[in-house]
Design a protein around this motif. Structure first.
Motif, PDB file in Angstrom:
ATOM      1  N   SER A 102     -18.083  33.206   7.482  1.00 48.78           N
ATOM      2  CA  SER A 102     -18.205  33.256   6.025  1.00 48.78           C
ATOM      3  C   SER A 102     -19.453  34.008   5.584  1.00 48.78           C
ATOM      4  O   SER A 102     -19.672  34.202   4.387  1.00 48.78           O
ATOM      5  CB  SER A 102     -18.224  31.846   5.436  1.00 48.78           C
ATOM      6  N   LEU A 103     -20.291  34.414   6.543  1.00 44.84           N
ATOM      7  CA  LEU A 103     -21.477  35.198   6.241  1.00 44.84           C
ATOM      8  C   LEU A 103     -21.146  36.684   6.288  1.00 44.84           C
ATOM      9  O   LEU A 103     -20.402  37.145   7.153  1.00 44.84           O
ATOM     10  CB  LEU A 103     -22.586  34.896   7.251  1.00 44.84           C
ATOM     11  N   ILE A 104     -21.677  37.430   5.342  1.00 46.52           N
ATOM     12  CA  ILE A 104     -21.495  38.884   5.298  1.00 46.52           C
ATOM     13  C   ILE A 104     -22.857  39.534   5.442  1.00 46.52           C
ATOM     14  O   ILE A 104     -23.769  39.261   4.655  1.00 46.52           O
ATOM     15  CB  ILE A 104     -20.835  39.322   3.984  1.00 46.52           C
ATOM     16  N   SER A 105     -23.000  40.359   6.450  1.00 48.03           N
ATOM     17  CA  SER A 105     -24.270  41.030   6.714  1.00 48.03           C
ATOM     18  C   SER A 105     -24.111  42.528   6.479  1.00 48.03           C
ATOM     19  O   SER A 105     -23.120  43.125   6.908  1.00 48.03           O
ATOM     20  CB  SER A 105     -24.710  40.762   8.159  1.00 48.03           C
ATOM     21  N   ILE A 106     -25.077  43.118   5.773  1.00 45.50           N
ATOM     22  CA  ILE A 106     -25.036  44.553   5.478  1.00 45.50           C
ATOM     23  C   ILE A 106     -26.347  45.180   5.930  1.00 45.50           C
ATOM     24  O   ILE A 106     -27.435  44.750   5.526  1.00 45.50           O
ATOM     25  CB  ILE A 106     -24.812  44.819   3.977  1.00 45.50           C
ATOM     26  N   ALA A 107     -26.238  46.200   6.752  1.00 44.90           N
ATOM     27  CA  ALA A 107     -27.415  46.905   7.243  1.00 44.90           C
ATOM     28  C   ALA A 107     -28.053  47.698   6.108  1.00 44.90           C
ATOM     29  O   ALA A 107     -27.399  48.002   5.101  1.00 44.90           O
ATOM     30  CB  ALA A 107     -27.020  47.836   8.390  1.00 44.90           C
ATOM     31  N   PRO A 108     -29.331  48.062   6.238  1.00 50.40           N
ATOM     32  CA  PRO A 108     -29.981  48.851   5.185  1.00 50.40           C
ATOM     33  C   PRO A 108     -29.259  50.184   4.968  1.00 50.40           C
ATOM     34  O   PRO A 108     -28.963  50.906   5.924  1.00 50.40           O
ATOM     35  CB  PRO A 108     -31.407  49.056   5.723  1.00 50.40           C
ATOM     36  N   GLY A 109     -28.941  50.469   3.713  1.00 52.66           N
ATOM     37  CA  GLY A 109     -28.261  51.708   3.362  1.00 52.66           C
ATOM     38  C   GLY A 109     -26.757  51.676   3.548  1.00 52.66           C
ATOM     39  O   GLY A 109     -26.067  52.630   3.162  1.00 52.66           O
ATOM     40  N   ALA A 110     -26.218  50.591   4.100  1.00 55.83           N
ATOM     41  CA  ALA A 110     -24.786  50.489   4.349  1.00 55.83           C
ATOM     42  C   ALA A 110     -24.072  49.757   3.213  1.00 55.83           C
ATOM     43  O   ALA A 110     -24.712  49.230   2.289  1.00 55.83           O
ATOM     44  CB  ALA A 110     -24.534  49.778   5.681  1.00 55.83           C
ATOM     45  N   SER A 111     -22.731  49.733   3.293  1.00 55.63           N
ATOM     46  CA  SER A 111     -21.923  49.101   2.249  1.00 55.63           C
ATOM     47  C   SER A 111     -20.803  48.286   2.873  1.00 55.63           C
ATOM     48  O   SER A 111     -20.376  48.550   4.002  1.00 55.63           O
ATOM     49  CB  SER A 111     -21.307  50.153   1.315  1.00 55.63           C
ATOM     50  N   LYS A 112     -20.321  47.310   2.119  1.00 51.84           N
ATOM     51  CA  LYS A 112     -19.122  46.548   2.474  1.00 51.84           C
ATOM     52  C   LYS A 112     -18.204  46.551   1.251  1.00 51.84           C
ATOM     53  O   LYS A 112     -18.676  46.556   0.109  1.00 51.84           O
ATOM     54  CB  LYS A 112     -19.479  45.107   2.863  1.00 51.84           C
ATOM     55  N   LYS A 113     -16.873  46.553   1.515  1.00 53.99           N
ATOM     56  CA  LYS A 113     -15.906  46.676   0.426  1.00 53.99           C
ATOM     57  C   LYS A 113     -14.853  45.578   0.468  1.00 53.99           C
ATOM     58  O   LYS A 113     -14.613  44.965   1.508  1.00 53.99           O
ATOM     59  CB  LYS A 113     -15.224  48.047   0.486  1.00 53.99           C
ATOM     60  N   LEU A 114     -14.252  45.357  -0.687  1.00 52.16           N
ATOM     61  CA  LEU A 114     -13.159  44.397  -0.828  1.00 52.16           C
ATOM     62  C   LEU A 114     -12.174  44.921  -1.860  1.00 52.16           C
ATOM     63  O   LEU A 114     -12.570  45.358  -2.943  1.00 52.16           O
ATOM     64  CB  LEU A 114     -13.688  43.026  -1.280  1.00 52.16           C
ATOM     65  N   ASP A 115     -10.879  44.908  -1.522  1.00 51.62           N
ATOM     66  CA  ASP A 115      -9.839  45.309  -2.464  1.00 51.62           C
ATOM     67  C   ASP A 115      -9.316  44.092  -3.217  1.00 51.62           C
ATOM     68  O   ASP A 115      -9.010  43.058  -2.607  1.00 51.62           O
ATOM     69  CB  ASP A 115      -8.671  45.985  -1.730  1.00 51.62           C
ATOM     70  N   ILE A 116      -9.217  44.234  -4.540  1.00 51.52           N
ATOM     71  CA  ILE A 116      -8.697  43.164  -5.396  1.00 51.52           C
ATOM     72  C   ILE A 116      -7.503  43.715  -6.162  1.00 51.52           C
ATOM     73  O   ILE A 116      -7.653  44.578  -7.038  1.00 51.52           O
ATOM     74  CB  ILE A 116      -9.759  42.659  -6.386  1.00 51.52           C
ATOM     75  N   ALA A 117      -6.322  43.232  -5.830  1.00 48.41           N
ATOM     76  CA  ALA A 117      -5.113  43.656  -6.527  1.00 48.41           C
ATOM     77  C   ALA A 117      -4.927  42.818  -7.784  1.00 48.41           C
ATOM     78  O   ALA A 117      -5.126  41.601  -7.760  1.00 48.41           O
ATOM     79  CB  ALA A 117      -3.899  43.524  -5.611  1.00 48.41           C
ATOM     80  N   LEU A 118      -4.573  43.484  -8.880  1.00 48.29           N
ATOM     81  CA  LEU A 118      -4.311  42.762 -10.132  1.00 48.29           C
ATOM     82  C   LEU A 118      -2.904  42.180 -10.045  1.00 48.29           C
ATOM     83  O   LEU A 118      -1.924  42.768 -10.513  1.00 48.29           O
ATOM     84  CB  LEU A 118      -4.462  43.704 -11.329  1.00 48.29           C
ATOM     85  N   ASP A 119      -2.828  41.036  -9.440  1.00 44.23           N
ATOM     86  CA  ASP A 119      -1.558  40.370  -9.162  1.00 44.23           C
ATOM     87  C   ASP A 119      -0.890  39.935 -10.460  1.00 44.23           C
ATOM     88  O   ASP A 119      -1.507  39.270 -11.300  1.00 44.23           O
ATOM     89  CB  ASP A 119      -1.819  39.161  -8.262  1.00 44.23           C
ATOM     90  N   GLU A 120       0.394  40.275 -10.607  1.00 45.54           N
ATOM     91  CA  GLU A 120       1.131  39.914 -11.833  1.00 45.54           C
ATOM     92  C   GLU A 120       1.267  38.410 -11.995  1.00 45.54           C
ATOM     93  O   GLU A 120       1.482  37.921 -13.111  1.00 45.54           O
ATOM     94  CB  GLU A 120       2.516  40.567 -11.812  1.00 45.54           C
TER      95      GLU A 120
END
Length: 208
Positions: free
Chosen positions: A130-148
């Motif tokens: 459940s932990l999210i680690s991001i290195a310096p200068g890096a990115s993490k992404k998540l897609d969120i669909a607009l569910d009907e």
């Protein structure tokens, strides 16, 4: 035998000194005076609410798909060191839409749509995944669909605006590898955690 008589000025001085001494003793013994525990707790809260790595976490949105309309959330670590945070209620929470972190405002409207918000029971203490680690200068992404099933598409219009807002709850200025099992067991009570609000850009979404 005559009694010792003090000069009036000396008697006044001694009276004032006695009063100050009694007041000091009262304050130190009063149950309402701040003790060591209170001071320690105040310093700990100040540490948690201090900015720390939070301002260096940039949250941005862009549209990645039109059918179904999908919003991609990106968290970029602009700090010079790795940052780890708990996914719960964060911009990268897979339940961001259901938890009300994502707001959708139809074109021309002054207020966002009222969407159903769920309440969830989180596993606590959290698992390491459940932990999210991001290195310096890096990115993490998540897609969120607009569910009907959640978003009434007949009310959003063709170009609604979307934004993501909330509050970081548990942010640490270290990589996931630097977090021990004991740290994870006691997350939420550590003085080296940080919190703070987050807000993304305002994104115009094309529907259909």
């Amino acid at each position: 035998m005559s009694s010792l008589r003090l000069p009036p000025s000396l008697r006044i001085f001694l009276g004032i000194l006695t009063t100050v001494a009694l007041f000091t003793i009262y304050r130190s013994s009063s149950p309402h005076s701040p003790g060591k525990a209170f001071i320690a707790e105040s310093l700990q809260m100040e540490s948690r609410d201090a900015s720390g790595p939070v301002p260096g976490l940039e949250v941005s949105l862009h549209q990645s798909k039109s059918s179904p309309p999908t919003i991609t959330t990106t968290v970029t670590n602009k700090n010079r060191y790795a940052v780890t945070f708990l996914s719960y209620d964060s911009p990268l929470d897979s339940l961001a839409l259901q938890l009300g972190l994502l707001s959708i405002t139809p074109a021309g409207a002054s207020t966002p749509l009222e969407l159903p918000i769920i309440q969830v029971r989180r596993f606590w203490p959290p698992k390491r995944d459940s932990l999210i680690s991001i290195a310096p200068g890096a990115s993490k992404k998540l897609d969120i669909a607009l569910d009907e099933s959640i978003v009434p598409m007949d009310k959003v219009g063709s170009k609604p605006s979307v934004t993501l807002t909330g509050k970081w709850g548990h942010v640490l200025a270290k990589s996931k590898d630097g977090i021990s099992d004991a740290d994870l067991e006691n997350i939420g009570s550590s003085s080296d955690e940080y919190s703070g609000k987050f807000a993304s850009n305002n994104l115009e979404v094309i529907i259909g």
